[in-house]
Design a protein around this motif. Structure first.
Motif, mmCIF file in Angstrom:
data_model
loop_
_atom_site.group_PDB
_atom_site.id
_atom_site.type_symbol
_atom_site.label_atom_id
_atom_site.label_comp_id
_atom_site.label_asym_id
_atom_site.label_seq_id
_atom_site.Cartn_x
_atom_site.Cartn_y
_atom_site.Cartn_z
ATOM 1 N N HIS A 229 67.017 -0.349 26.136
ATOM 2 C CA HIS A 229 66.485 1.067 26.237
ATOM 3 C C HIS A 229 66.252 1.838 27.452
ATOM 4 O O HIS A 229 65.483 2.921 27.581
ATOM 5 C CB HIS A 229 66.115 1.351 24.456
ATOM 6 C CG HIS A 229 66.910 3.321 24.935
ATOM 7 N ND1 HIS A 229 67.369 4.388 24.209
ATOM 8 C CD2 HIS A 229 65.976 4.139 23.264
ATOM 9 C CE1 HIS A 229 66.922 5.069 24.006
ATOM 10 N NE2 HIS A 229 66.284 5.322 24.143
ATOM 11 N N ARG A 230 64.271 1.319 26.865
ATOM 12 C CA ARG A 230 63.202 2.165 27.734
ATOM 13 C C ARG A 230 63.472 1.928 29.402
ATOM 14 O O ARG A 230 63.080 3.201 30.419
ATOM 15 C CB ARG A 230 62.154 1.235 27.843
ATOM 16 C CG ARG A 230 62.280 1.540 26.329
ATOM 17 C CD ARG A 230 60.374 0.883 26.148
ATOM 18 N NE ARG A 230 59.339 0.503 26.719
ATOM 19 C CZ ARG A 230 57.783 2.045 26.891
ATOM 20 N NH1 ARG A 230 58.243 2.781 25.719
ATOM 21 N NH2 ARG A 230 57.092 2.226 27.384
ATOM 22 N N ASP A 231 64.725 0.986 29.899
ATOM 23 C CA ASP A 231 65.073 1.066 31.423
ATOM 24 C C ASP A 231 65.899 1.906 31.862
ATOM 25 O O ASP A 231 65.910 2.673 32.467
ATOM 26 C CB ASP A 231 64.865 -0.776 31.420
ATOM 27 C CG ASP A 231 64.910 -1.116 33.423
ATOM 28 O OD1 ASP A 231 63.661 -0.049 33.473
ATOM 29 O OD2 ASP A 231 65.608 -1.599 33.398
ATOM 30 N N ARG A 232 66.965 2.102 31.018
ATOM 31 C CA ARG A 232 67.162 3.007 30.604
ATOM 32 C C ARG A 232 67.312 4.210 30.960
ATOM 33 O O ARG A 232 67.617 5.277 31.463
ATOM 34 C CB ARG A 232 68.472 3.048 29.819
ATOM 35 C CG ARG A 232 70.217 3.854 29.904
ATOM 36 C CD ARG A 232 71.012 3.814 29.089
ATOM 37 N NE ARG A 232 71.833 2.436 29.522
ATOM 38 C CZ ARG A 232 72.554 1.705 29.062
ATOM 39 N NH1 ARG A 232 72.759 2.291 27.773
ATOM 40 N NH2 ARG A 232 73.320 0.637 29.385
ATOM 41 N N ARG A 233 66.350 5.093 30.313
ATOM 42 C CA ARG A 233 65.234 5.748 30.223
ATOM 43 C C ARG A 233 64.944 6.292 31.527
ATOM 44 O O ARG A 233 64.235 7.791 32.383
ATOM 45 C CB ARG A 233 64.906 6.206 29.096
ATOM 46 C CG ARG A 233 65.299 6.168 27.685
ATOM 47 C CD ARG A 233 64.599 6.960 26.857
ATOM 48 N NE ARG A 233 63.962 7.458 26.300
ATOM 49 C CZ ARG A 233 62.951 8.419 25.599
ATOM 50 N NH1 ARG A 233 62.503 7.166 24.461
ATOM 51 N NH2 ARG A 233 62.382 9.339 26.157
ATOM 52 N N ARG A 234 64.009 4.998 31.727
ATOM 53 C CA ARG A 234 63.296 5.055 33.311
ATOM 54 C C ARG A 234 64.240 5.661 34.322
ATOM 55 O O ARG A 234 64.029 6.410 34.870
ATOM 56 C CB ARG A 234 62.839 4.006 33.530
ATOM 57 C CG ARG A 234 61.902 3.688 34.375
ATOM 58 C CD ARG A 234 61.245 2.260 34.888
ATOM 59 N NE ARG A 234 62.388 1.359 34.805
ATOM 60 C CZ ARG A 234 62.800 1.097 36.506
ATOM 61 N NH1 ARG A 234 62.355 1.692 37.268
ATOM 62 N NH2 ARG A 234 63.717 0.178 36.534
ATOM 63 N N VAL B 169 67.392 7.242 34.406
ATOM 64 C CA VAL B 169 67.345 8.179 33.942
ATOM 65 C C VAL B 169 66.954 9.200 34.500
ATOM 66 O O VAL B 169 66.706 10.538 35.330
ATOM 67 C CB VAL B 169 68.124 8.604 32.897
ATOM 68 C CG1 VAL B 169 68.356 10.161 33.051
ATOM 69 C CG2 VAL B 169 69.529 7.981 32.687
ATOM 70 N N GLY B 170 65.848 9.068 34.385
ATOM 71 C CA GLY B 170 64.506 9.936 34.715
ATOM 72 C C GLY B 170 63.851 9.852 35.904
ATOM 73 O O GLY B 170 63.973 10.906 36.901
ATOM 74 N N GLN C 81 66.458 11.541 37.569
ATOM 75 C CA GLN C 81 67.053 13.596 37.362
ATOM 76 C C GLN C 81 65.029 13.444 38.845
ATOM 77 O O GLN C 81 65.662 15.091 39.009
ATOM 78 C CB GLN C 81 66.167 13.436 36.216
ATOM 79 C CG GLN C 81 67.458 13.173 34.914
ATOM 80 C CD GLN C 81 67.099 14.136 33.849
ATOM 81 O OE1 GLN C 81 65.907 13.256 33.215
ATOM 82 N NE2 GLN C 81 67.493 13.327 32.896
ATOM 83 N N SER D 208 72.331 11.694 34.539
ATOM 84 C CA SER D 208 71.831 11.034 33.341
ATOM 85 C C SER D 208 72.283 10.604 31.951
ATOM 86 O O SER D 208 71.714 9.911 31.539
ATOM 87 C CB SER D 208 71.435 12.766 33.343
ATOM 88 O OG SER D 208 70.487 13.072 34.526
ATOM 89 N N SER D 209 73.911 10.073 31.991
ATOM 90 C CA SER D 209 74.629 9.274 31.248
ATOM 91 C C SER D 209 75.452 9.317 31.169
ATOM 92 O O SER D 209 76.602 9.697 31.994
ATOM 93 C CB SER D 209 74.607 11.081 30.261
ATOM 94 O OG SER D 209 75.857 10.776 29.002
#
Length: 382
Positions: A279-284, A286-287, A290, A311-312
């Motif tokens: 989960h954290r890596d997916r957010r990374r 996406v960041g 962006q 981003s999704s």
């Protein structure tokens, strides 16, 4: 790069292939190292099966069928984690083949030698088997499986962009290993316990090997994003974690129901930890998209709303489905190429920012990705 691009999509341009661009290679053909790995793994798989099933095995066809039953679901689950930045199929096949062939053969030979030469003379048959399972097997099997991941770090480091990639490759190696290992267990299970063996190994503990080897994968992927002098420690810690979890699981067989409960609690803990990492890596990722993609709006490869779509996972899927319905499979495939190229570009910026990619190599990798994104946009925005 200029903002204008030809109207013909890159897929139809002679000498240029989106698959090659996305893989960062001159052609889409598998590298020689992958071909050799698959060939060697196939030979090792044959030899390993001969050694495992040479004496006393019954119902081999049934054993193979039972070992393969859960595999499609497990593979689908692993590949579902890989949707944001899919790994090259040839590398995934090579990883699976290594686990099923080379790793199994090494483990079979070394575990058997340890049992016959060390543990059985010291402890007798029953305790010797337990010592092999609790001490020798975790070390040998995790080292054998993890060797190919270290090879990725050495030869294809650009494929390792974060812990998700490490988990994917580690799981593929482990699923190959577990499938062949299960064949041997089912083939030697008596008729009265075959169903129970399948339930225990195929249904209740199919994630043991993937959970363990994923820890090696995380260590290797962490090392891939570090300077050369700081890569050893994450790899060592990954192996230590994998061997420790594997040993604790195998040793729990001596504890009865309490040991089994402790083993499943440990496995659940590792599974939850991996889910948090994913989960954290997916957010990374996406960041990174962006942060780095908006700068390319000026050259025409990023339009209004593209960064939000990228981003999704849900928005990516809806974009492909909408194009498939309205314009057909070609533009939908172009959108998929665009999405992957954009993600690869964002992570390329990350590696460049860490000083892992020189300026000339960065430009040589960036420009084909931008070209692919430009042609893909023409295909799906017409």
């Amino acid at each position: 790069m200029e903002a204008r691009v030809p109207g013909q999509y890159l897929r139809r341009m002679p000498g240029l292939d989106p698959r090659a661009v996305l893989a960062g290679r001159p052609t889409a053909r598998p590298p020689l190292g992958v071909v050799v790995t698959v060939a060697v793994s196939s030979v090792c798989l044959f030899v390993a099966l001969v050694l495992l099933l040479h004496d006393g095995a019954t119902g081999v066809a049934t054993a193979v069928l039972l070992a393969l039953v859960p595999l499609p679901l497990l593979l689908a689950g692993v590949l579902a984690l890989d949707r944001l930045e899919p790994e090259p199929p040839d590398a995934l096949v090579a990883a699976f083949g290594w686990g099923a062939g080379v790793a199994v053969l090494i483990a079979t030979i070394v575990n058997s030698a340890g049992l016959d030469l060390v543990w059985r003379p010291l402890l007798g048959d029953e305790l010797g088997l337990y010592a092999t399972a609790a001490i020798t097997a975790p070390v040998v099997e995790e080292l054998a499986k993890g060797t190919v991941l270290v090879g990725l770090l050495w030869f294809r480091r650009h494929e390792l962009n974060g812990p998700t990639d490490g988990i994917i490759y580690g799981s593929m190696v482990a699923l190959g290993f577990a499938t062949v290992e299960n064949i041997s267990y089912y083939a030697f299970a008596a008729d009265g316990v075959l169903a129970w063996t399948f339930v225990m190994r195929g249904l209740l503990s199919p994630l043991l090997h993937p959970l363990c080897t994923s820890l090696v994968g995380i260590g290797v992927a962490t090392a891939a994003l570090r300077p050369r002098g700081r890569r050893v420690l994450p790899v060592v810690l990954g192996f230590v974690g994998a061997i420790g979890v594997h040993a604790a699981w195998n040793a729990s067989t001596a504890g009865g129901l309490e040991g089994l409960a402790a083993a499943y609690t440990l496995g659940l803990g590792v599974l939850v930890a991996l889910a948090v990492v994913l989960h954290r890596d997916r957010r990374r990722i996406v960041g990174l998209v962006q942060e780095h993609l908006p700068r390319y709006a000026a050259v025409g490869v990023v339009g209004p709303g593209d960064v939000r779509m990228l981003s999704s996972l849900q928005a990516r899927r809806r974009a492909r489905e909408r194009l498939r319905v309205t314009l057909g499979r070609g533009p939908a495939r172009a959108m998929a190429d665009y999405q992957q190229a954009a993600t690869e570009l964002a992570m390329l910026h990350r590696r460049h920012g860490l000083g892992l990619v020189p300026d000339d190599e960065f430009q040589a990798r960036r420009d084909p990705l931008l070209l692919l994104m430009g042609h893909a946009r023409v295909a799906f925005t017409r």
